[in-house]
Design a protein around this motif. Sequence first.
Motif, PDB file in Angstrom:
ATOM      1  N   TYR A 122      12.987  29.278  18.882  1.00 23.50           N
ATOM      2  CA  TYR A 122      12.570  28.428  17.764  1.00 23.50           C
ATOM      3  C   TYR A 122      11.726  29.213  16.778  1.00 23.50           C
ATOM      4  N   ALA A 123      10.853  30.080  17.259  1.00 20.18           N
ATOM      5  CA  ALA A 123      10.048  30.916  16.364  1.00 20.18           C
ATOM      6  C   ALA A 123      10.948  31.827  15.526  1.00 20.18           C
ATOM      7  N   ARG A 124      11.974  32.409  16.140  1.00 19.59           N
ATOM      8  CA  ARG A 124      12.913  33.265  15.396  1.00 19.59           C
ATOM      9  C   ARG A 124      13.642  32.476  14.307  1.00 19.59           C
ATOM     10  N   LEU A 125      13.847  31.200  14.540  1.00 18.31           N
ATOM     11  CA  LEU A 125      14.557  30.349  13.578  1.00 18.31           C
ATOM     12  C   LEU A 125      13.638  29.760  12.511  1.00 18.31           C
ATOM     13  N   GLY A 126      12.365  30.151  12.518  1.00 20.21           N
ATOM     14  CA  GLY A 126      11.434  29.706  11.485  1.00 20.21           C
ATOM     15  C   GLY A 126      10.601  28.499  11.838  1.00 20.21           C
ATOM     16  N   TYR A 127      10.647  28.056  13.083  1.00 21.62           N
ATOM     17  CA  TYR A 127       9.818  26.937  13.511  1.00 21.62           C
ATOM     18  C   TYR A 127       8.428  27.458  13.854  1.00 21.62           C
ATOM     19  N   VAL A 128       7.431  26.660  13.532  1.00 22.22           N
ATOM     20  CA  VAL A 128       6.040  27.035  13.746  1.00 22.22           C
ATOM     21  C   VAL A 128       5.440  26.103  14.790  1.00 22.22           C
ATOM     22  N   GLU A 129       4.766  26.689  15.762  1.00 20.37           N
ATOM     23  CA  GLU A 129       4.094  25.880  16.780  1.00 20.37           C
ATOM     24  C   GLU A 129       2.951  25.115  16.128  1.00 20.37           C
ATOM     25  N   THR A 130       2.890  23.808  16.404  1.00 19.88           N
ATOM     26  CA  THR A 130       1.849  22.972  15.809  1.00 19.88           C
ATOM     27  C   THR A 130       0.889  22.390  16.839  1.00 19.88           C
ATOM     28  N   ALA A 131       1.292  22.315  18.099  1.00 13.98           N
ATOM     29  CA  ALA A 131       0.409  21.744  19.124  1.00 13.98           C
ATOM     30  C   ALA A 131       0.949  22.065  20.505  1.00 13.98           C
ATOM     31  N   ARG A 132       0.040  22.031  21.468  1.00  9.13           N
ATOM     32  CA  ARG A 132       0.380  22.161  22.884  1.00  9.13           C
ATOM     33  C   ARG A 132      -0.412  21.118  23.643  1.00  9.13           C
ATOM     34  N   GLY A 133       0.183  20.598  24.690  1.00 14.86           N
ATOM     35  CA  GLY A 133      -0.543  19.659  25.534  1.00 14.86           C
ATOM     36  C   GLY A 133       0.366  18.614  26.127  1.00 14.86           C
ATOM     37  N   GLU A 134      -0.252  17.715  26.875  1.00 16.16           N
ATOM     38  CA  GLU A 134       0.507  16.669  27.542  1.00 16.16           C
ATOM     39  C   GLU A 134       1.017  15.655  26.538  1.00 16.16           C
ATOM     40  N   ASP A 135       2.278  15.296  26.698  1.00 17.89           N
ATOM     41  CA  ASP A 135       2.932  14.304  25.858  1.00 17.89           C
ATOM     42  C   ASP A 135       3.928  13.569  26.740  1.00 17.89           C
ATOM     43  N   GLU A 136       3.734  12.282  26.916  1.00 18.21           N
ATOM     44  CA  GLU A 136       4.611  11.454  27.746  1.00 18.21           C
ATOM     45  C   GLU A 136       4.743  12.014  29.162  1.00 18.21           C
ATOM     46  N   GLY A 137       3.665  12.602  29.665  1.00 13.92           N
ATOM     47  CA  GLY A 137       3.654  13.112  31.032  1.00 13.92           C
ATOM     48  C   GLY A 137       4.230  14.506  31.207  1.00 13.92           C
ATOM     49  N   TYR A 138       4.546  15.175  30.105  1.00 16.38           N
ATOM     50  CA  TYR A 138       5.100  16.525  30.144  1.00 16.38           C
ATOM     51  C   TYR A 138       4.181  17.482  29.396  1.00 16.38           C
ATOM     52  N   ASP A 139       4.166  18.733  29.839  1.00 15.70           N
ATOM     53  CA  ASP A 139       3.405  19.792  29.183  1.00 15.70           C
ATOM     54  C   ASP A 139       4.290  20.359  28.078  1.00 15.70           C
ATOM     55  N   ARG A 140       4.079  19.899  26.850  1.00 19.87           N
ATOM     56  CA  ARG A 140       4.998  20.210  25.758  1.00 19.87           C
ATOM     57  C   ARG A 140       4.361  21.113  24.702  1.00 19.87           C
ATOM     58  N   VAL A 141       5.239  21.837  24.034  1.00 22.63           N
ATOM     59  CA  VAL A 141       4.872  22.636  22.876  1.00 22.63           C
ATOM     60  C   VAL A 141       5.611  22.029  21.686  1.00 22.63           C
ATOM     61  N   GLN A 142       4.854  21.614  20.687  1.00 21.10           N
ATOM     62  CA  GLN A 142       5.412  20.973  19.494  1.00 21.10           C
ATOM     63  C   GLN A 142       5.677  22.020  18.422  1.00 21.10           C
ATOM     64  N   PHE A 143       6.794  21.880  17.711  1.00 24.02           N
ATOM     65  CA  PHE A 143       7.158  22.782  16.629  1.00 24.02           C
ATOM     66  C   PHE A 143       7.581  21.969  15.415  1.00 24.02           C
ATOM     67  N   GLU A 144       7.472  22.598  14.246  1.00 27.23           N
ATOM     68  CA  GLU A 144       8.038  22.006  13.042  1.00 27.23           C
ATOM     69  C   GLU A 144       8.497  23.128  12.116  1.00 27.23           C
ATOM     70  N   LYS A 145       9.421  22.747  11.249  1.00 27.47           N
ATOM     71  CA  LYS A 145       9.917  23.691  10.257  1.00 27.47           C
ATOM     72  C   LYS A 145       9.988  22.961   8.928  1.00 27.47           C
ATOM     73  N   HIS A 146       9.394  23.560   7.924  1.00 27.93           N
ATOM     74  CA  HIS A 146       9.496  22.997   6.576  1.00 27.93           C
ATOM     75  C   HIS A 146      10.821  23.440   5.970  1.00 27.93           C
ATOM     76  N   LEU A 147      11.509  22.494   5.386  1.00 23.75           N
ATOM     77  CA  LEU A 147      12.840  22.740   4.851  1.00 23.75           C
ATOM     78  C   LEU A 147      12.763  22.893   3.345  1.00 23.75           C
ATOM     79  N   GLY A 148      13.317  23.962   2.820  1.00 21.71           N
ATOM     80  CA  GLY A 148      13.273  24.224   1.387  1.00 21.71           C
ATOM     81  C   GLY A 148      14.255  23.398   0.617  1.00 21.71           C
TER      82      GLY A 148
END
Length: 148
Positions: A122-148
């Motif tokens: 995801y990082a190679r594809l231009g997604y940026v990590e925005t958060a880490r932590g528990e989400d719905e009982g899972y240890d998740r890493v959140q990403f987002e990508k701004h679209l031009g």
Amino acid sequence: MIRRAVPGEGEQVRAIVAAAYARYLDRMDKMPAPMLDDYEVRVGEGAVEVWDDPERGILGMIILGDRADGFMLENVAVSPDAQGMGIGRRLIDHAEAEARRRGHRQIRLYTHATMVENQRMYARLGYVETARGEDEGYDRVQFEKHLG
């Protein structure tokens, strides 16, 4: 090659998801959420799109969603025997194009913290990590990508 899944294809989609996520099971303390989804229901809702190869059949899947907090790539999986062929990348490109078509300026996704290969991709594809932590009982890493 990308089309909406039709009723009766939920089992094929489930099998692809199970096979794609199986390699991560020994890293996790419970089954990943995508392996618990009811794909017949999701297909019936019109939520599932598939990569359908004319010779080999369904090789990948994706679920996208408009949410109150933005556009989400909910799940993407490619059959292990078709990985490395660019199908995952094309499904993600499709997700980004669909987000733009629906008027969104960004796309979000998450992956499990133990799925480090996905995080690098995801990082190679231009997604940026925005958060880490528990989400719905899972240890998740959140990403987002701004679209031009």
